[in-house]
Design a protein around this motif. Structure first.
Motif, PDB file in Angstrom:
ATOM      1  N   SER A   9       0.820  -1.212   0.000  1.00 27.38           N
ATOM      2  CA  SER A   9       0.000   0.000   0.000  1.00 27.38           C
ATOM      3  C   SER A   9       0.852   1.258   0.000  1.00 27.38           C
ATOM      4  CB  SER A   9      -0.910   0.038   1.238  1.00 27.38           C
ATOM      5  OG  SER A   9      -1.628   1.259   1.261  1.00 27.38           O
ATOM      6  N   ASN A  11      -0.307   3.845   1.397  1.00 26.23           N
ATOM      7  CA  ASN A  11      -0.707   4.497   2.659  1.00 26.23           C
ATOM      8  C   ASN A  11       0.039   3.885   3.843  1.00 26.23           C
ATOM      9  OD1 ASN A  11      -2.722   5.977   1.213  1.00 26.23           O
ATOM     10  ND2 ASN A  11      -3.953   4.109   1.206  1.00 26.23           N
ATOM     11  N   GLY A  14      -2.277   3.325   6.636  1.00 30.32           N
ATOM     12  CA  GLY A  14      -3.570   2.774   6.254  1.00 30.32           C
ATOM     13  C   GLY A  14      -3.830   1.435   6.948  1.00 30.32           C
ATOM     14  N   THR A  15      -4.822   0.731   6.449  1.00 32.14           N
ATOM     15  CA  THR A  15      -5.264  -0.491   7.134  1.00 32.14           C
ATOM     16  C   THR A  15      -4.214  -1.606   7.084  1.00 32.14           C
ATOM     17  OG1 THR A  15      -6.402  -1.227   5.122  1.00 32.14           O
ATOM     18  CG2 THR A  15      -7.698   0.005   6.730  1.00 32.14           C
ATOM     19  N   TRP A 121     -12.381  -3.518   1.735  1.00 32.57           N
ATOM     20  CA  TRP A 121     -13.621  -2.883   2.187  1.00 32.57           C
ATOM     21  C   TRP A 121     -14.735  -3.913   2.386  1.00 32.57           C
ATOM     22  CZ3 TRP A 121     -13.898   2.593   2.555  1.00 32.57           C
ATOM     23  CH2 TRP A 121     -15.141   3.046   3.017  1.00 32.57           C
ATOM     24  N   CYS A 155     -12.377  -4.092   6.304  1.00 34.69           N
ATOM     25  CA  CYS A 155     -11.317  -3.173   6.769  1.00 34.69           C
ATOM     26  C   CYS A 155     -11.102  -2.070   5.739  1.00 34.69           C
ATOM     27  CB  CYS A 155     -10.014  -3.930   6.989  1.00 34.69           C
ATOM     28  SG  CYS A 155     -10.062  -5.137   8.304  1.00 34.69           S
ATOM     29  N   GLY A 156     -12.152  -1.342   5.414  1.00 33.08           N
ATOM     30  CA  GLY A 156     -12.040  -0.289   4.400  1.00 33.08           C
ATOM     31  C   GLY A 156     -11.228   0.907   4.858  1.00 33.08           C
ATOM     32  N   THR A 157     -11.284   1.198   6.159  1.00 29.04           N
ATOM     33  CA  THR A 157     -10.493   2.284   6.762  1.00 29.04           C
ATOM     34  C   THR A 157     -10.009   1.792   8.124  1.00 29.04           C
ATOM     35  OG1 THR A 157     -12.368   3.244   7.935  1.00 29.04           O
ATOM     36  CG2 THR A 157     -11.989   4.064   5.689  1.00 29.04           C
ATOM     37  N   THR A 158      -9.073   2.517   8.699  1.00 31.02           N
ATOM     38  CA  THR A 158      -8.568   2.084  10.012  1.00 31.02           C
ATOM     39  C   THR A 158      -9.658   2.200  11.076  1.00 31.02           C
ATOM     40  OG1 THR A 158      -7.621   4.283  10.280  1.00 31.02           O
ATOM     41  CG2 THR A 158      -6.118   2.537   9.610  1.00 31.02           C
ATOM     42  N   THR A 159     -10.590   3.135  10.898  1.00 30.59           N
ATOM     43  CA  THR A 159     -11.632   3.271  11.926  1.00 30.59           C
ATOM     44  C   THR A 159     -12.716   2.189  11.795  1.00 30.59           C
ATOM     45  OG1 THR A 159     -12.512   5.034  10.526  1.00 30.59           O
ATOM     46  CG2 THR A 159     -11.450   5.703  12.555  1.00 30.59           C
TER      47      THR A 159
END
Ligand code: FMN
Length: 176
Positions: A9, A11, A14-15, A121, A155-159
């Motif tokens: 990634s 990011n 990121g995740t 996601w 797990c689309g975003t860390t939140t």
């Protein structure tokens, strides 16, 4: 053990890389040495299939990949980590794996332990099936030994990432 990690990634927070960080925390606590390469931030030319290497020699591209292959050659374990992009690993990670070609003879000879970390996601199995199938075939072909997978569905975003994946990645690092 010496563990080489290839992330896919862009990011860094990121995740997939969050799970890689947890993996490293677990592995480091166990005393393992980590060599991490964030392939999306490195200069890794795609394989052009020129066969100059003969699958066991020098690649025509003297970019960042030869030093990664040097590390893999002297590693005990190899970890791949990627977000799912269109039901596959990301292009930088795939480009890195394609470049294994130039050392296939050398890096498939030893029985490396491997692990796979993926995030996406979607929550359905069909999204991750192509990655799992590819990984299993790669492990089989390269004569590696699978030590576990983190299949980060939802797990689309860390939140939005279910928290148990952090613990799963930490435990994988401890137990690889
Ligand atoms: C180009 C692109 C393609 C994607 N394709 C998929 C997909 O096929 N299935 C899916 O569930 N999520 C897909 N996603 C979502 C990412 O896998 C997800 O947001 C992931 O957590 C991103 O990981 P990162 O934070 O480590 O970069 C895609 C995202 C991008 C940018």
């Amino acid at each position: 053990m010496k563990i080489t990690i290839l992330t896919g990634s862009n990011n860094l927070h990121g995740t997939s890389n969050t799970l890689v960080d947890e993996f490293i925390r677990g592995a480091t606590e166990k005393g393992h040495e980590i060599k991490r390469f964030d392939t999306a931030h490195l200069n890794i030319h795609p394989c052009i299939g020129c066969n100059h290497c003969g699958m066991n020699g020098n690649c025509v591209f003297q970019d960042d990949m030869p030093k990664i292959l040097d590390e893999i050659e002297t590693s005990d374990a190899l970890v791949l980590a990627t977000p799912v992009y269109y039901f596959a690993m990301t292009a930088p990670l795939k480009a890195s794996i394609d470049r294994f070609y130039s050392r296939t003879g050398r890096i498939s000879r030893k029985r490396l332990k491997t692990a796979y970390i993926m995030t996406c996601w979607n929550t359905d199995d069909s999204t991750v099936e192509p990655l799992i199938t590819h990984y299993k075939k790669l492990v089989d072909y390269m004569n590696y030994e699978d030590r576990g997978m983190i299949i980060g569905k939802g797990c689309g975003t860390t939140t939005m990432m279910p928290k148990h994946f952090l613990e799963d990645a930490y435990q994988l690092g401890k137990n690889i």
